[in-house]
Design a protein around this motif. Structure first.
Motif, mmCIF file in Angstrom:
data_model
loop_
_atom_site.group_PDB
_atom_site.id
_atom_site.type_symbol
_atom_site.label_atom_id
_atom_site.label_comp_id
_atom_site.label_asym_id
_atom_site.label_seq_id
_atom_site.Cartn_x
_atom_site.Cartn_y
_atom_site.Cartn_z
ATOM 1 N N ASP A 1 -21.497 -37.280 -50.962
ATOM 2 C CA ASP A 1 -22.554 -36.798 -51.848
ATOM 3 C C ASP A 1 -23.930 -37.251 -51.372
ATOM 4 O O ASP A 1 -24.907 -36.496 -51.421
ATOM 5 C CB ASP A 1 -22.312 -37.284 -53.283
ATOM 6 C CG ASP A 1 -21.121 -36.603 -53.930
ATOM 7 O OD1 ASP A 1 -20.945 -35.398 -53.693
ATOM 8 O OD2 ASP A 1 -20.352 -37.275 -54.627
ATOM 9 N N ARG A 2 -24.037 -38.491 -50.911
ATOM 10 C CA ARG A 2 -25.316 -38.981 -50.412
ATOM 11 C C ARG A 2 -25.712 -38.267 -49.123
ATOM 12 O O ARG A 2 -26.895 -38.059 -48.863
ATOM 13 C CB ARG A 2 -25.256 -40.492 -50.191
ATOM 14 C CG ARG A 2 -25.216 -41.300 -51.485
ATOM 15 C CD ARG A 2 -25.213 -42.792 -51.204
ATOM 16 N NE ARG A 2 -25.026 -43.566 -52.427
ATOM 17 C CZ ARG A 2 -26.012 -44.043 -53.196
ATOM 18 N NH1 ARG A 2 -27.254 -43.779 -52.877
ATOM 19 N NH2 ARG A 2 -25.739 -44.741 -54.283
ATOM 20 N N SER A 3 -24.728 -37.885 -48.309
ATOM 21 C CA SER A 3 -25.052 -37.175 -47.072
ATOM 22 C C SER A 3 -25.612 -35.790 -47.350
ATOM 23 O O SER A 3 -26.365 -35.240 -46.539
ATOM 24 C CB SER A 3 -23.819 -37.075 -46.173
ATOM 25 O OG SER A 3 -22.938 -36.038 -46.567
ATOM 26 N N ILE A 4 -25.250 -35.216 -48.479
ATOM 27 C CA ILE A 4 -25.776 -33.902 -48.857
ATOM 28 C C ILE A 4 -27.240 -34.012 -49.261
ATOM 29 O O ILE A 4 -28.069 -33.156 -48.918
ATOM 30 C CB ILE A 4 -24.926 -33.296 -49.995
ATOM 31 C CG1 ILE A 4 -23.508 -32.995 -49.484
ATOM 32 C CG2 ILE A 4 -25.569 -32.023 -50.553
ATOM 33 C CD1 ILE A 4 -22.527 -32.601 -50.575
ATOM 34 N N SER A 5 -27.592 -35.085 -49.964
ATOM 35 C CA SER A 5 -28.973 -35.240 -50.429
ATOM 36 C C SER A 5 -29.869 -35.904 -49.390
ATOM 37 O O SER A 5 -31.088 -35.712 -49.409
ATOM 38 C CB SER A 5 -29.000 -36.049 -51.735
ATOM 39 O OG SER A 5 -28.462 -37.345 -51.536
ATOM 40 N N ASP A 6 -29.303 -36.682 -48.474
ATOM 41 C CA ASP A 6 -30.116 -37.379 -47.474
ATOM 42 C C ASP A 6 -29.365 -37.447 -46.141
ATOM 43 O O ASP A 6 -28.917 -38.519 -45.710
ATOM 44 C CB ASP A 6 -30.454 -38.786 -47.959
ATOM 45 C CG ASP A 6 -31.367 -39.543 -46.992
ATOM 46 O OD1 ASP A 6 -32.005 -38.884 -46.137
ATOM 47 O OD2 ASP A 6 -31.432 -40.782 -47.088
ATOM 48 N N PHE B 1 -27.660 -40.545 -42.309
ATOM 49 C CA PHE B 1 -26.317 -40.541 -41.725
ATOM 50 C C PHE B 1 -26.383 -40.337 -40.210
ATOM 51 O O PHE B 1 -25.599 -40.921 -39.461
ATOM 52 C CB PHE B 1 -25.460 -39.468 -42.392
ATOM 53 C CG PHE B 1 -25.053 -39.843 -43.784
ATOM 54 C CD1 PHE B 1 -23.743 -40.188 -44.077
ATOM 55 C CD2 PHE B 1 -25.982 -39.881 -44.818
ATOM 56 C CE1 PHE B 1 -23.361 -40.570 -45.352
ATOM 57 C CE2 PHE B 1 -25.619 -40.256 -46.102
ATOM 58 C CZ PHE B 1 -24.307 -40.599 -46.370
ATOM 59 N N LEU B 2 -27.320 -39.518 -39.764
ATOM 60 C CA LEU B 2 -27.487 -39.319 -38.331
ATOM 61 C C LEU B 2 -28.023 -40.583 -37.672
ATOM 62 O O LEU B 2 -27.587 -40.969 -36.582
ATOM 63 C CB LEU B 2 -28.414 -38.140 -38.059
ATOM 64 C CG LEU B 2 -27.954 -36.781 -38.606
ATOM 65 C CD1 LEU B 2 -28.989 -35.706 -38.291
ATOM 66 C CD2 LEU B 2 -26.604 -36.395 -38.026
ATOM 67 N N GLN B 3 -28.967 -41.238 -38.327
ATOM 68 C CA GLN B 3 -29.562 -42.444 -37.758
ATOM 69 C C GLN B 3 -28.509 -43.533 -37.553
ATOM 70 O O GLN B 3 -28.413 -44.132 -36.467
ATOM 71 C CB GLN B 3 -30.674 -42.963 -38.673
ATOM 72 C CG GLN B 3 -31.932 -42.115 -38.684
ATOM 73 C CD GLN B 3 -32.707 -42.180 -37.377
ATOM 74 O OE1 GLN B 3 -32.576 -43.120 -36.613
ATOM 75 N NE2 GLN B 3 -33.514 -41.159 -37.126
ATOM 76 N N THR B 4 -27.723 -43.813 -38.573
ATOM 77 C CA THR B 4 -26.749 -44.906 -38.482
ATOM 78 C C THR B 4 -25.501 -44.486 -37.727
ATOM 79 O O THR B 4 -25.067 -45.155 -36.783
ATOM 80 C CB THR B 4 -26.363 -45.395 -39.883
ATOM 81 O OG1 THR B 4 -27.520 -45.919 -40.532
ATOM 82 C CG2 THR B 4 -25.302 -46.489 -39.805
ATOM 83 N N ASN B 5 -24.893 -43.373 -38.135
ATOM 84 C CA ASN B 5 -23.576 -43.026 -37.627
ATOM 85 C C ASN B 5 -23.602 -42.508 -36.197
ATOM 86 O O ASN B 5 -22.635 -42.690 -35.456
ATOM 87 C CB ASN B 5 -22.922 -41.994 -38.546
ATOM 88 C CG ASN B 5 -22.725 -42.514 -39.953
ATOM 89 O OD1 ASN B 5 -23.011 -43.675 -40.233
ATOM 90 N ND2 ASN B 5 -22.245 -41.675 -40.843
ATOM 91 N N VAL B 6 -24.686 -41.844 -35.820
ATOM 92 C CA VAL B 6 -24.766 -41.286 -34.466
ATOM 93 C C VAL B 6 -25.608 -42.181 -33.553
ATOM 94 O O VAL B 6 -25.112 -42.747 -32.577
ATOM 95 C CB VAL B 6 -25.327 -39.850 -34.490
ATOM 96 C CG1 VAL B 6 -25.347 -39.270 -33.073
ATOM 97 C CG2 VAL B 6 -24.493 -38.958 -35.405
ATOM 98 N N LEU B 7 -26.899 -42.336 -33.871
ATOM 99 C CA LEU B 7 -27.770 -43.115 -33.003
ATOM 100 C C LEU B 7 -27.393 -44.600 -32.996
ATOM 101 O O LEU B 7 -27.461 -45.261 -31.950
ATOM 102 C CB LEU B 7 -29.227 -42.935 -33.425
ATOM 103 C CG LEU B 7 -29.761 -41.500 -33.308
ATOM 104 C CD1 LEU B 7 -31.204 -41.425 -33.779
ATOM 105 C CD2 LEU B 7 -29.645 -40.991 -31.882
#
Length: 370
Positions: free
Chosen positions: A89-94, A98-104
């Motif tokens: 749910d948080r990934s839908i609003s922001d 998620f890209l900053q932490t989970n990918v980069l």
């Protein structure tokens, strides 16, 4: 003896892993790194920090200078990477967070570990475990076979897409640079210290407070529930005995739809109140305090976008190669989890203050009953 870095160690699975690792391998040196965002809670780790059983560092895995300093100082031979933004749910609003932490962030950690292990001639002995999710595989139909390690990636939420991206980065580092990495994809976890934004603790706490229990859609969405203790056992097994470059699915073998899970939570709380009359004084607004049923609080609300219908994990590879099998059946595990939240009221009341209440209003306040 190993020098171990556990990222995201103040999160739900992370802190359970810290305790499990400390108990299983008391000679290992553990360093815990966590950015201490809203879902982190260091309280359960404080005794280990106080007696120097672990070293705790507040920091971001995306901070390359910090990661390099920690590797230089501790010479890690094991990395268990659990740091992630993890709520759909948080990934839908922001989605950007998620890209900053989970990918980069994962990229920074991979590169730091690779550079250090190359320079120290440790690539043949070190291990990097990347902990991921079954949501990267997308959604299953009612009759579809469970996800295996060869299932195609079809993420349907920004969270799932970010984890799929990080999985691909890990695989690329293995193939391109010889990174000694492994990946695990797990099903839905539950158990002690889980942040109340997740389904099971959310329903437990709302029921105890006599608040509506918001269930998305018609409640038919199915998840495979994995007790966090079984997950931690599997993670420690994989990092030591798994084949580098391989993926291992970790599932609980406990498929339940959300409607039945919430109903079982209600029944478990009702039974707890019936057997312990002191609970009525502690939680007077809970329907069970007046010999009613928490099931009266169940409210069906409009579904969230991109809500996957069903997840199921085939953990045959984990069982046959490494002998890891889940030990906690869902009914027993859920009863233990409800009891944990009953016994740790101070913990969750602290967690549910302030920002959490604002989140509940934001995510559920606009949803109409169906």
């Amino acid at each position: 003896m190993q020098s171990v870095l556990i990222t995201g160690g103040a999160g739900f699975i992370g802190q359970n892993l810290v305790h499990a690792w400390r108990a299983a391998q008391p000679a290992d040196r553990l360093t815990i790194v966590d950015a201490m965002t809203y879902a982190a809670n260091v309280r359960s780790l404080e005794p280990l920090i106080a007696d120097r059983s672990i070293e705790f560092v507040k920091g971001d895995i995306g901070d390359a200078a910090l990661m390099q300093r920690l590797f230089d100082e501790h010479k890690f031979s094991r990395v268990a990477h659990l740091a992630a933004e993890s709520h759909v749910d948080r990934s839908i609003s922001d989605p950007e967070a998620f890209l900053q932490t989970n990918v980069l962030g994962t990229f920074t950690l991979l590169k730091t570990a690779l550079d250090f292990w190359r320079a120290a001639a440790m690539l043949d002995t070190a291990r990097f475990l990347h902990v991921s999710t079954d949501e990267v595989y997308g959604s299953l139909g009612p009759a579809d076979p469970a996800f295996t390690e060869s299932s195609p990636y079809r993420p349907n939420s920004p969270y799932a897409a970010s984890k799929a991206s990080s999985d691909h980065l890990v695989r690329a580092f293995v193939a391109t640079y010889g990174m000694p990495a492994l990946i695990t994809n797990c099903s839905n976890n539950y158990g002690p210290y889980q942040h109340p934004e997740k389904l099971i603790p959310l329903m437990i706490i709302h029921a105890l407070e006599g608040k509506p229990l918001p269930v998305y859609g018609d409640g038919s969405n199915v998840r495979d529930w994995l007790h966090v203790s079984d997950h931690c056992d599997a993670l420690m097994n994989v990092i030591e005995r798994g084949r580098t470059g391989e993926t291992y699915n970790v599932g609980g073998g406990n498929e339940r739809n959300n409607r039945d899970v919430v109903g079982l939570i209600c029944d478990t709380i009702d039974a707890a109140f019936a057997s312990d009359t002191r609970l009525a004084a502690r939680f007077p607004t809970c329907p069970a305090a007046a010999a009613g049923s928490c099931r009266t609080l169940i409210t069906y609300v409009t579904d969230r976008p991109g809500h996957d219908h069903r997840y199921a994990i085939d953990a045959t590879k984990l069982a046959t190669e490494l002998g890891s099998r889940c030990k906690v059946d869902f009914e027993r595990g859920l009863k233990q989890t409800v009891q944990w939240y009953l016994d740790h009221e101070t913990w969750w009341r602290d967690v549910t203050s302030g920002a959490y209440k604002a989140w509940i209003d934001k995510n559920y306040g606009f949803r109409r009953a169906v």
